[in-house]
Design an enzyme around this catalytic site. Structure first.
Site, PDB file in Angstrom:
ATOM      1  N   VAL A 118       0.854  -1.190   0.000  1.00  0.00           N
ATOM      2  CA  VAL A 118       0.000   0.000   0.000  1.00  0.00           C
ATOM      3  C   VAL A 118       0.886   1.234   0.000  1.00  0.00           C
ATOM      4  O   VAL A 118       1.784   1.367   0.835  1.00  0.00           O
ATOM      5  CB  VAL A 118      -0.929   0.021   1.232  1.00  0.00           C
ATOM      6  CG1 VAL A 118      -1.696   1.341   1.295  1.00  0.00           C
ATOM      7  CG2 VAL A 118      -1.896  -1.150   1.202  1.00  0.00           C
ATOM      8  N   ALA A 126       4.547   4.117   2.772  1.00  0.00           N
ATOM      9  CA  ALA A 126       4.082   2.856   2.201  1.00  0.00           C
ATOM     10  C   ALA A 126       4.289   1.756   3.232  1.00  0.00           C
ATOM     11  O   ALA A 126       4.973   1.944   4.233  1.00  0.00           O
ATOM     12  CB  ALA A 126       4.833   2.528   0.910  1.00  0.00           C
ATOM     13  N   LYS A 127       3.705   0.607   2.971  1.00  0.00           N
ATOM     14  CA  LYS A 127       3.937  -0.570   3.795  1.00  0.00           C
ATOM     15  C   LYS A 127       3.545  -1.788   2.979  1.00  0.00           C
ATOM     16  O   LYS A 127       2.730  -1.710   2.057  1.00  0.00           O
ATOM     17  CB  LYS A 127       3.102  -0.525   5.076  1.00  0.00           C
ATOM     18  CG  LYS A 127       3.743  -1.281   6.231  1.00  0.00           C
ATOM     19  CD  LYS A 127       4.916  -0.508   6.806  1.00  0.00           C
ATOM     20  CE  LYS A 127       5.496  -1.182   8.039  1.00  0.00           C
ATOM     21  NZ  LYS A 127       6.523  -0.368   8.693  1.00  0.00           N
ATOM     22  N   GLY A 128       4.137  -2.923   3.330  1.00  0.00           N
ATOM     23  CA  GLY A 128       3.807  -4.148   2.627  1.00  0.00           C
ATOM     24  C   GLY A 128       3.948  -5.342   3.534  1.00  0.00           C
ATOM     25  O   GLY A 128       4.469  -5.242   4.652  1.00  0.00           O
TER      26      GLY A 128
END
Length: 430
Positions: A74, A119-121
């Protein structure tokens, strides 16, 4: 302002936790928007992720069977620069959790004045259940699936829960092989031998340490008289415990996922580290007595550092917290309801977007070094880390005093304001 709630009917426990985490993040944003007087259009722009990608990650296991996992990336906001944020491997990863973590990364980068968005994942997998070769295959497949939206000028992943510098090496190699040349800046938190930065592995703990010392000083507590409890003895908590112990603090309580321990006279962190290296857990350490996980958060003391996962301080236990200062080593460890209770009780909470920002700060240093094809010395990294963290602390503390805000509200408002200003200056296309 009321706490926002999201529908959680018929969800798995991981999905319910993700919904609660996202609600906390959105409540914090709503408070900042109200403080700043922004209109609903600006609020909606700041609330919604810019881009989301959900992928399937198939794995051929060592025994030949196939498992399929869910993966996410995201990108919350790109107004201030390329997206930046970690990748976590954890069975509890969900899309809503990743949305919340990406939003917090946006505010964290803005608060430290880094030229990034958030962001992050993650992949919903428990790395403890898989071999090294299986984790490599998962990492490379996940990287190939999110490859269209990552890159050194697009989105730069880094390690998080369940991942490390080896994971980043696999991600960098996968991206580089597919591009036909080495792309060092596609990830940060890499091994030193392939372009990582000196000081990156301990950066989150170092930044946390500097801010914790500043908070103790602000409250008139000498570090050599401070009583400390740390939830989590992983990458962040263990190093923070060592640094604080070396500075003279008394580390009274520590925990990992298997158990918690307490010693009123203080825990020998060096001996405990050796014990954990031998056994894989702090359980069974002879220099302290076992306690329940929940007890650690409620111990009387000067400094509590939740450095494990999100959502551990809630409306159920916030009234029992006895520490004078909470410095958030984890992302989102305090729910919005708990925040309100702690503020009413006069407990100082140094928010995650400030307290644990040392990791993304040195990730930025690593990214800059990759673009320069040059390595800074450990001393340069340490000096710049300390300077930037204390500068951010000073600005947040001043905003808090000036506007009579909690440290979290002050930090979030500052960060949101910087992101909104960037968006306004760039304009809305088309």
């Amino acid at each position: 302002m009321e706490t926002l709630t999201l529908e959680a009917v018929g969800k798995t426990p991981a999905e319910e936790k993700g919904i609660e985490t996202l609600a906390s993040a959105q409540t914090q944003l709503a408070r900042a928007v109200a403080l700043l007087g922004y209109d609903e259009g600006t609020h909606e722009m700041l609330r919604r992720p810019r881009r989301e990608l959900q992928v399937s990650v198939p794995l051929r296991r060592d025994d030949g069977t196939v498992r399929v996992f869910s993966g996410y990336r995201v990108q919350h906001n790109l107004s201030r620069g390329p997206a930046k944020g970690g990748v976590r491997f954890d069975a509890g990863v969900s899309l809503d959790e990743v949305r919340a973590l990406a939003m917090w990364m946006t505010w964290k980068c803005a608060l430290l004045d880094l030229p990034y968005g958030g962001a992050k994942g993650g992949v919903a997998i428990d790395p403890r259940d898989f071999s090294t070769s299986e984790l490599e295959r998962v990492t490379r497949r996940y990287t190939s699936e999110i490859m269209p939206i990552i890159g050194p000028q697009r989105d730069i992943p880094a390690p998080d829960i369940g991942t490390d510098e080896t994971t980043m090496a696999w991600m960098m190699d996968t991206f580089s092989v597919n591009n036909g040349f080495t792309v060092s800046g596609v990830v940060t938190g890499k091994p030193i031998s392939i372009g990582g930065s000196l000081g990156r592995s301990s950066a989150t703990s170092e930044g946390l340490f500097h801010v914790a010392l500043a908070a103790l000083k602000e409250e008139g507590i000498r570090v050599d008289q401070a009583r400390v409890a740390i939830q989590g003895f992983g990458k962040v908590g263990a190093e923070a415990a060592r640094l604080l112990a070396e500075a003279g603090a008394r580390i009274q309580a520590l925990s990992d996922r298997y158990g918690a321990i307490y010693a009123a006279s203080g825990i020998d962190v060096s001996s405990l580290t050796s014990h954990v290296a031998r056994t894989g857990t702090l359980v069974g350490f002879g220099g302290a007595e076992p306690i329940e996980h929940a007890q650690l958060l409620e111990l009387s003391g000067d400094l509590l550092i939740p450095a494990a996962v999100e959502g551990v301080l809630t409306s159920d236990n916030a009234s029992a917290v006895s520490a004078r200062i909470i410095v958030e080593g984890a992302n989102g460890p305090t729910t919005a309801d708990a925040d309100r209770i702690l503020e009413e009780r006069g407990i100082v909470v140094v928010p995650d977007i400030l307290a644990n920002a040392g990791g993304v700060l040195v990730s930025y240093f690593e990214w800059v070094q990759a673009h320069q094809a040059y390595r800074w010395s450990a001393r340069e990294v340490d000096e710049r880390l300390r300077g930037r963290m204390l500068e951010a602390w000073s600005l947040v503390r001043s905003r808090s005093s000036r506007d009579s805000l909690s440290l979290r509200d002050a930090a979030t408002a500052m960060a949101v304001e910087r992101v909104a200003d960037a968006h306004r200056i760039r304009g809305l296309y088309p």
